[in-house]
Design a protein around this motif. Structure first.
Motif, PDB file in Angstrom:
ATOM      1  N   HIS A 126       0.821  -1.216   0.000  1.00  0.00           N
ATOM      2  CA  HIS A 126       0.000   0.000   0.000  1.00  0.00           C
ATOM      3  C   HIS A 126       0.852   1.262   0.000  1.00  0.00           C
ATOM      4  O   HIS A 126       0.469   2.269  -0.582  1.00  0.00           O
ATOM      5  CB  HIS A 126      -0.949  -0.003   1.194  1.00  0.00           C
ATOM      6  CG  HIS A 126      -2.117  -0.901   0.982  1.00  0.00           C
ATOM      7  ND1 HIS A 126      -3.131  -0.570   0.125  1.00  0.00           N
ATOM      8  CD2 HIS A 126      -2.421  -2.118   1.457  1.00  0.00           C
ATOM      9  CE1 HIS A 126      -4.012  -1.553   0.107  1.00  0.00           C
ATOM     10  NE2 HIS A 126      -3.601  -2.511   0.914  1.00  0.00           N
ATOM     11  N   THR A 127       2.022   1.184   0.634  1.00  0.00           N
ATOM     12  CA  THR A 127       2.908   2.344   0.621  1.00  0.00           C
ATOM     13  C   THR A 127       3.346   2.640  -0.812  1.00  0.00           C
ATOM     14  O   THR A 127       3.376   3.786  -1.238  1.00  0.00           O
ATOM     15  CB  THR A 127       4.142   2.069   1.488  1.00  0.00           C
ATOM     16  OG1 THR A 127       3.697   1.497   2.711  1.00  0.00           O
ATOM     17  CG2 THR A 127       4.895   3.328   1.772  1.00  0.00           C
ATOM     18  N   LEU A 129       1.741   1.790  -3.434  1.00  0.00           N
ATOM     19  CA  LEU A 129       0.550   2.155  -4.198  1.00  0.00           C
ATOM     20  C   LEU A 129       0.283   3.648  -4.095  1.00  0.00           C
ATOM     21  O   LEU A 129      -0.135   4.293  -5.066  1.00  0.00           O
ATOM     22  CB  LEU A 129      -0.642   1.370  -3.645  1.00  0.00           C
ATOM     23  CG  LEU A 129      -1.825   1.190  -4.559  1.00  0.00           C
ATOM     24  CD1 LEU A 129      -1.414   0.454  -5.801  1.00  0.00           C
ATOM     25  CD2 LEU A 129      -2.919   0.427  -3.835  1.00  0.00           C
ATOM     26  N   GLU A 130       0.539   4.210  -2.909  1.00  0.00           N
ATOM     27  CA  GLU A 130       0.280   5.638  -2.712  1.00  0.00           C
ATOM     28  C   GLU A 130       1.142   6.501  -3.622  1.00  0.00           C
ATOM     29  O   GLU A 130       0.802   7.637  -3.914  1.00  0.00           O
ATOM     30  CB  GLU A 130       0.557   6.023  -1.255  1.00  0.00           C
ATOM     31  CG  GLU A 130      -0.484   5.548  -0.276  1.00  0.00           C
ATOM     32  CD  GLU A 130      -1.852   6.170  -0.512  1.00  0.00           C
ATOM     33  OE1 GLU A 130      -1.925   7.378  -0.741  1.00  0.00           O
ATOM     34  OE2 GLU A 130      -2.841   5.421  -0.468  1.00  0.00           O
ATOM     35  N   GLN A 150      -7.049  -6.858  -4.080  1.00  0.00           N
ATOM     36  CA  GLN A 150      -8.421  -6.737  -3.591  1.00  0.00           C
ATOM     37  C   GLN A 150      -9.100  -8.100  -3.475  1.00  0.00           C
ATOM     38  O   GLN A 150      -9.709  -8.407  -2.447  1.00  0.00           O
ATOM     39  CB  GLN A 150      -9.222  -5.867  -4.536  1.00  0.00           C
ATOM     40  CG  GLN A 150      -9.226  -4.423  -4.119  1.00  0.00           C
ATOM     41  CD  GLN A 150     -10.066  -3.617  -5.072  1.00  0.00           C
ATOM     42  OE1 GLN A 150     -11.170  -4.018  -5.426  1.00  0.00           O
ATOM     43  NE2 GLN A 150      -9.539  -2.514  -5.508  1.00  0.00           N
ATOM     44  N   MET A 153      -7.702  -9.949  -0.536  1.00  0.00           N
ATOM     45  CA  MET A 153      -8.198  -9.501   0.761  1.00  0.00           C
ATOM     46  C   MET A 153      -9.626  -9.966   0.989  1.00  0.00           C
ATOM     47  O   MET A 153     -10.013 -10.336   2.082  1.00  0.00           O
ATOM     48  CB  MET A 153      -8.154  -7.972   0.860  1.00  0.00           C
ATOM     49  CG  MET A 153      -6.784  -7.376   0.991  1.00  0.00           C
ATOM     50  SD  MET A 153      -5.772  -8.193   2.215  1.00  0.00           S
ATOM     51  CE  MET A 153      -6.525  -7.547   3.692  1.00  0.00           C
ATOM     52  N   GLU A 154     -10.426  -9.922  -0.075  1.00  0.00           N
ATOM     53  CA  GLU A 154     -11.822 -10.334   0.063  1.00  0.00           C
ATOM     54  C   GLU A 154     -11.946 -11.823   0.321  1.00  0.00           C
ATOM     55  O   GLU A 154     -12.840 -12.274   1.019  1.00  0.00           O
ATOM     56  CB  GLU A 154     -12.564 -10.035  -1.242  1.00  0.00           C
ATOM     57  CG  GLU A 154     -13.277  -8.726  -1.250  1.00  0.00           C
ATOM     58  CD  GLU A 154     -13.636  -8.342  -2.662  1.00  0.00           C
ATOM     59  OE1 GLU A 154     -14.048  -9.230  -3.435  1.00  0.00           O
ATOM     60  OE2 GLU A 154     -13.501  -7.160  -3.005  1.00  0.00           O
TER      61      GLU A 154
ATOM     62  N   ILE B 252      -1.797   4.177   6.203  1.00  0.00           N
ATOM     63  CA  ILE B 252      -1.325   3.644   4.924  1.00  0.00           C
ATOM     64  C   ILE B 252      -0.672   2.288   5.155  1.00  0.00           C
ATOM     65  O   ILE B 252      -0.808   1.382   4.351  1.00  0.00           O
ATOM     66  CB  ILE B 252      -0.315   4.623   4.288  1.00  0.00           C
ATOM     67  CG1 ILE B 252      -1.013   5.930   3.938  1.00  0.00           C
ATOM     68  CG2 ILE B 252       0.328   4.029   3.051  1.00  0.00           C
ATOM     69  CD1 ILE B 252      -2.155   5.814   2.977  1.00  0.00           C
ATOM     70  N   ASN B 346      -7.465   5.914  -2.296  1.00  0.00           N
ATOM     71  CA  ASN B 346      -6.936   4.554  -2.190  1.00  0.00           C
ATOM     72  C   ASN B 346      -7.474   3.827  -0.966  1.00  0.00           C
ATOM     73  O   ASN B 346      -7.643   2.618  -0.976  1.00  0.00           O
ATOM     74  CB  ASN B 346      -5.411   4.569  -2.133  1.00  0.00           C
ATOM     75  CG  ASN B 346      -4.810   4.735  -3.511  1.00  0.00           C
ATOM     76  OD1 ASN B 346      -5.467   4.434  -4.507  1.00  0.00           O
ATOM     77  ND2 ASN B 346      -3.593   5.225  -3.574  1.00  0.00           N
ATOM     78  N   LEU B 347      -7.743   4.614   0.069  1.00  0.00           N
ATOM     79  CA  LEU B 347      -8.292   4.010   1.283  1.00  0.00           C
ATOM     80  C   LEU B 347      -9.731   3.569   1.042  1.00  0.00           C
ATOM     81  O   LEU B 347     -10.172   2.538   1.548  1.00  0.00           O
ATOM     82  CB  LEU B 347      -8.257   5.001   2.430  1.00  0.00           C
ATOM     83  CG  LEU B 347      -6.888   5.469   2.867  1.00  0.00           C
ATOM     84  CD1 LEU B 347      -7.012   6.513   3.952  1.00  0.00           C
ATOM     85  CD2 LEU B 347      -6.089   4.295   3.382  1.00  0.00           C
ATOM     86  N   VAL B 349     -10.898   2.491  -1.677  1.00  0.00           N
ATOM     87  CA  VAL B 349     -10.853   1.225  -2.415  1.00  0.00           C
ATOM     88  C   VAL B 349     -10.712   0.057  -1.436  1.00  0.00           C
ATOM     89  O   VAL B 349     -11.334  -0.981  -1.592  1.00  0.00           O
ATOM     90  CB  VAL B 349      -9.688   1.236  -3.424  1.00  0.00           C
ATOM     91  CG1 VAL B 349      -9.522  -0.118  -4.064  1.00  0.00           C
ATOM     92  CG2 VAL B 349      -9.927   2.297  -4.484  1.00  0.00           C
ATOM     93  N   ARG B 350      -9.890   0.301  -0.386  1.00  0.00           N
ATOM     94  CA  ARG B 350      -9.705  -0.767   0.601  1.00  0.00           C
ATOM     95  C   ARG B 350     -11.015  -1.103   1.323  1.00  0.00           C
ATOM     96  O   ARG B 350     -11.184  -2.204   1.807  1.00  0.00           O
ATOM     97  CB  ARG B 350      -8.715  -0.315   1.675  1.00  0.00           C
ATOM     98  CG  ARG B 350      -7.306  -0.240   1.218  1.00  0.00           C
ATOM     99  CD  ARG B 350      -6.440  -0.040   2.435  1.00  0.00           C
ATOM    100  NE  ARG B 350      -5.241   0.698   2.096  1.00  0.00           N
ATOM    101  CZ  ARG B 350      -4.392   1.156   2.994  1.00  0.00           C
ATOM    102  NH1 ARG B 350      -4.620   0.955   4.266  1.00  0.00           N
ATOM    103  NH2 ARG B 350      -3.317   1.803   2.630  1.00  0.00           N
ATOM    104  N   ARG B 352     -13.970  -1.591   0.295  1.00  0.00           N
ATOM    105  CA  ARG B 352     -14.872  -2.523  -0.370  1.00  0.00           C
ATOM    106  C   ARG B 352     -14.984  -3.834   0.393  1.00  0.00           C
ATOM    107  O   ARG B 352     -16.069  -4.377   0.594  1.00  0.00           O
ATOM    108  CB  ARG B 352     -14.342  -2.782  -1.786  1.00  0.00           C
ATOM    109  CG  ARG B 352     -15.254  -3.602  -2.655  1.00  0.00           C
ATOM    110  CD  ARG B 352     -14.551  -3.929  -3.962  1.00  0.00           C
ATOM    111  NE  ARG B 352     -14.777  -5.324  -4.303  1.00  0.00           N
ATOM    112  CZ  ARG B 352     -15.843  -5.757  -4.957  1.00  0.00           C
ATOM    113  NH1 ARG B 352     -16.743  -4.907  -5.371  1.00  0.00           N
ATOM    114  NH2 ARG B 352     -16.004  -7.039  -5.207  1.00  0.00           N
ATOM    115  N   HIS B 353     -13.832  -4.286   0.838  1.00  0.00           N
ATOM    116  CA  HIS B 353     -13.741  -5.518   1.588  1.00  0.00           C
ATOM    117  C   HIS B 353     -14.566  -5.441   2.880  1.00  0.00           C
ATOM    118  O   HIS B 353     -15.265  -6.380   3.251  1.00  0.00           O
ATOM    119  CB  HIS B 353     -12.253  -5.717   1.842  1.00  0.00           C
ATOM    120  CG  HIS B 353     -11.895  -6.612   2.944  1.00  0.00           C
ATOM    121  ND1 HIS B 353     -12.150  -7.943   2.898  1.00  0.00           N
ATOM    122  CD2 HIS B 353     -11.275  -6.361   4.116  1.00  0.00           C
ATOM    123  CE1 HIS B 353     -11.690  -8.479   4.002  1.00  0.00           C
ATOM    124  NE2 HIS B 353     -11.172  -7.555   4.745  1.00  0.00           N
TER     125      HIS B 353
END
Lengths: 267, 488
Positions: A126-127, A129-130, A150, A153-154, B252, B346-347, B349-350, B352-353
């Protein structure tokens, strides 16, 4: 032309030739020579000195490191990948104002994201990704990795595996293999908790094995506590939050004493 | 971000309406200068802090004429510093200025001014330039001041210096060249550390974090933060900022529990005037709480002056609470501009889960047995193979402890387990303990945060009294020692 640049270019040409021939031993050998040669260029990070040949040298060095990253994927060396990627990164972040964008950039960034995912380093994922712009996120290579994370994680694991069919680049193959392994372990962990039992056939399907034999083999190595009986796999149920029969007296005494001590301090 | 920016926004309107009375402002400035002088001679940092606070109050009344008169009054006319600062001031009200120069020239002190006063003048001009939106000049002025500061090593300058650092960074930020000064800031931070200038370290660390976060360099920011020396906070404002940046970094890096703590603390500690800062803290805190699977209370969104700004986040919360993927997507699209300008996209998007998880939890509570096809339909999973997806999603939720259920693969069912009696477990005891611990910590922090003025009456204590006290202390110590002996 600067003799140093010529020397590096020539060595790099030889490297590329070996690379095309898939002669990876030769490649690694040439690469270490190249890296030593690159240290003589003052225009490269971290010095970033303004020399007349700066742009040329930067472009050349970036090209070399990009090849190095791809090479590390081909020889399946994750540590080398990480090292080479970190050497390459300043060219993308700090030199972006001076160099035209590399056509390989998103491919490599996507690879790195995938690597972090495979190694389950989600925080770093994620770092990274930012740091990406909105345009970068639209790129198929990057998008691929982001969507994988995604689904991962789901828990939609079959989506992770079906993503194999839509690989943006051949180098992604290696990581997808690794990812498949990670996914299988994850699925196994989930099944253990979610099902009481599964028929061998179903288990084989869910765990993505092509034959019963492989399944039995896998269970033996990874999960010896599972039991196979009458065509069913039984997961041991060793959990349940048991209602506490015993009062955790020592802990309670400690807590109460600390309350008393704190209260005394207040009064 | 902070109250400083807030003030600036109101500034143009106010400076028109306020009939500025030049003499009184000038008089005030002179008083401040006197205060600084006293502070510098007595080495009392406290007085200088008060001088700065006073200056900020005067900020809206600052005018070129007043400033130039003040510079003339304090600095040696014709000196390098004076002419440099002078060149930044506009010459619009020539007449007024000449008048002031004439009057003050007579009373100008002949001696060399204190470094504190010089730095103070730099600060004053710098604030003035930023308020006048002349950023490039502010940049030049601040860089020159910083160069001068490097040669000064006095504790009484530290307070002023930290303000200069702040405006230095602000002027570069306003022109969008924040990356340029990163090296300088790092060097300044190192110098401040070597000089044990804790306030300077605190300010510079925050500026650096801000600098990194401005370019989304979370990795570097965290590395710096974790390695920079930490000590008890000197300034509440700086501490709030630090907490906010820390919260952002932790969010983050997926350390949501810690992030929530820092963000909420930052929002709570921020002064009331810093509305913008509190709003952004609340925005992040809401997202972090959602990511943790908590649903923030409605009152958070109804705080005074924040309703409008928090509206997108309110709707987002609602979508997560209901567990409806469609609605969630709609809200995310509707406010995508807000989210990307807040840099929270971006957060989102996270999240959704989490939406799926909440939906699943609702289903698991309402049904004792439900087919996976229905689960997929209720969650509105749009995928080619919804049942298999639903199955693995449910399996993962079970493993992560989000729901308590089992799967029946042969029949394609999800069977929820009866919720057991929670009071038969240790759970309530643990919750009770964590709450008490929270209260006790809060109390201890409050006690520690109390500040006492330097004990002036103790110095007056006569020799006799001191002897008496020492004797008492000794006796007490003896008693304690005896008690200890008894115990063992």
């Amino acid at each position: 032309m600067d003799p140093k640049i010529t020397e590096v270019s020539q060595a790099f040409e030889r490297f590329k030739a070996a690379f095309v021939r898939n002669d990876f031993d030769k490649c690694s050998e040439l690469l270490s020579q190249l890296k030593v040669l690159l240290t003589k260029f003052k225009s490269l990070p971290p010095l970033f000195e303004e020399t007349p040949n700066a742009i040329h040298e930067l472009t050349l060095a970036r090209d070399i490191y990009e090849h190095a990253v791809v090479l590390s994927v081909k020889i399946e060396d994750l540590d080398a990948f990480e090292r080479d990627f970190f050497q390459l990164k300043p060219y993308y972040t700090d030199a972006c104002g001076r160099l035209p964008q590399s056509p390989q950039e998103y491919l490599i960034l996507g690879l790195n994201l995938l690597r972090l995912l495979v190694q389950n380093r989600i925080a770093e994922f994620h770092t990274e990704l930012e740091l990406l712009s909105a345009i970068a996120l639209e790129n198929p290579c990057i998008k691929h990795a982001v969507e994988l994370e995604q689904s991962f994680m789901e828990g939609a694991y079959n989506r992770v595996l079906s993503a194999r069919k839509t690989l943006p680049h051949e180098t992604y193959d290696y990581f997808m293999d690794l990812l498949a392994k990670t996914v299988r372990d994850e699925i196994a962990g989930c099944n253990e908790k979610a099902y009481d039992s599964l028929s061998v056939n179903d288990a084989q399907q869910i765990l993505l094995f092509s034959s019963d034999q492989e399944l039995v083999e896998y269970i033996k190595v990874e999960h010896p506590e599972w039991e196979i009986k009458n065509g069913f796999v039984y997961f041991k149920q060793a959990r349940e939050s048991e209602p506490c029969k015993e009062i955790p007296s020592l802990q309670l005494i400690n807590q109460t004493l600390s309350y008393a001590r704190e209260l005394e301090r207040i009064v | 971000m902070t109250q400083d920016i807030e003030m600036k926004e109101q500034q143009p309107a106010l400076s028109n309406s306020l009939s500025t009375t030049a003499p009184s402002t000038f008089q005030n400035l002179k008083e401040i200068a006197a205060l600084i002088e006293v502070g510098a001679y007595a080495r009392e940092v406290r007085r200088i802090v008060r001088a700065i606070r006073w200056t900020i109050q005067l900020r809206r009344k600052l005018k070129a004429s007043v400033l130039s008169a003040f510079l003339n009054h304090v600095l040696v006319p014709g000196s390098e510093l004076q002419s440099r600062l002078y060149s930044h001031l506009p010459k619009e009200d020539e007449q007024d200025m000449e008048l002031d120069t004439a009057t003050s020239a007579t009373q100008a002190p002949a001696k060399h001014p204190l470094p504190e006063l010089e730095v103070y003048c730099c600060l004053l001009v710098l604030i003035f330039l930023i308020d006048q939106k002349r950023y490039s000049e502010a940049k030049a002025c601040s860089s020159a001041s910083i160069a001068r500061l490097k040669n000064l090593n006095r504790r009484t300058v530290d307070v002023l210096a930290s303000r200069i650092y702040f405006y230095y960074s602000l002027s570069y930020e306003l022109t969008g060249d924040l990356a340029e000064i990163r090296g300088n800031l790092l060097a300044l931070h190192r110098t401040a550390t070597l000089r044990h200038d804790e306030l300077g370290q605190e300010t510079l660390l925050n500026l650096l974090l801000r600098n990194y976060l401005c370019y989304n360099l979370y990795d570097q920011a965290e590395k710096l933060r974790s390695k920079a020396p930490r000590f008890e906070a000197h300034s509440n404002q700086q501490f709030c900022r630090y907490l906010f940046y820390l919260g952002k970094i932790r969010t983050i890096q997926l350390e949501y529990t810690d992030a929530k703590e820092s963000l909420l603390q930052a929002a709570r500690k921020a002064p009331d005037a810093a509305l913008g800062f509190r709003v952004i803290c609340n925005k992040w805190a809401v997202i972090v709480r959602l990511l943790l699977g908590e649903i923030p209370e409605r009152t958070i969104f109804m705080q005074k002056g924040m309703e409008k700004a928090l509206r997108p986040y309110f709707e987002l919360t609602n979508a997560v609470r209901v567990g409806d993927l469609e609605l969630f997507k709609k809200v995310a699209d509707k406010f995508s501009n807000t989210f990307s300008s807040d840099r929270t996209d971006n957060l989102i998007v996270r999240l959704r889960h989490n939406v799926i998880r909440t939906g699943l939890r609702n289903i698991s509570i309402s049904y004792s047995r439900i087919s996976l096809a229905d689960v997929a339909k209720k969650l509105r999973l749009d995928s080619p193979n919804p049942i298999a997806d639903a199955e693995s999603i449910v399996a993962k939720a079970i493993r992560d402890g989000a729901i308590d259920a089992t799967l029946d693969h042969a029949n394609g069912w999800m069977v929820s387990k009866e919720t057991g009696d929670i009071y038969s477990t240790n759970e309530p005891q643990v919750a009770f303990n964590s709450r008490i611990a929270f209260c006790l910590n809060m109390h201890n922090d409050a006690v520690r945060a109390l500040r006492f003025p330097p004990n002036s009456d103790k110095e007056k204590e006569s020799a006799e009294k001191r002897r008496e006290r020492q004797q008492q202390e000794q006796e007490l110590a003896k008693h304690i020692a005896e008690d200890d002996d008894d115990d063992f």
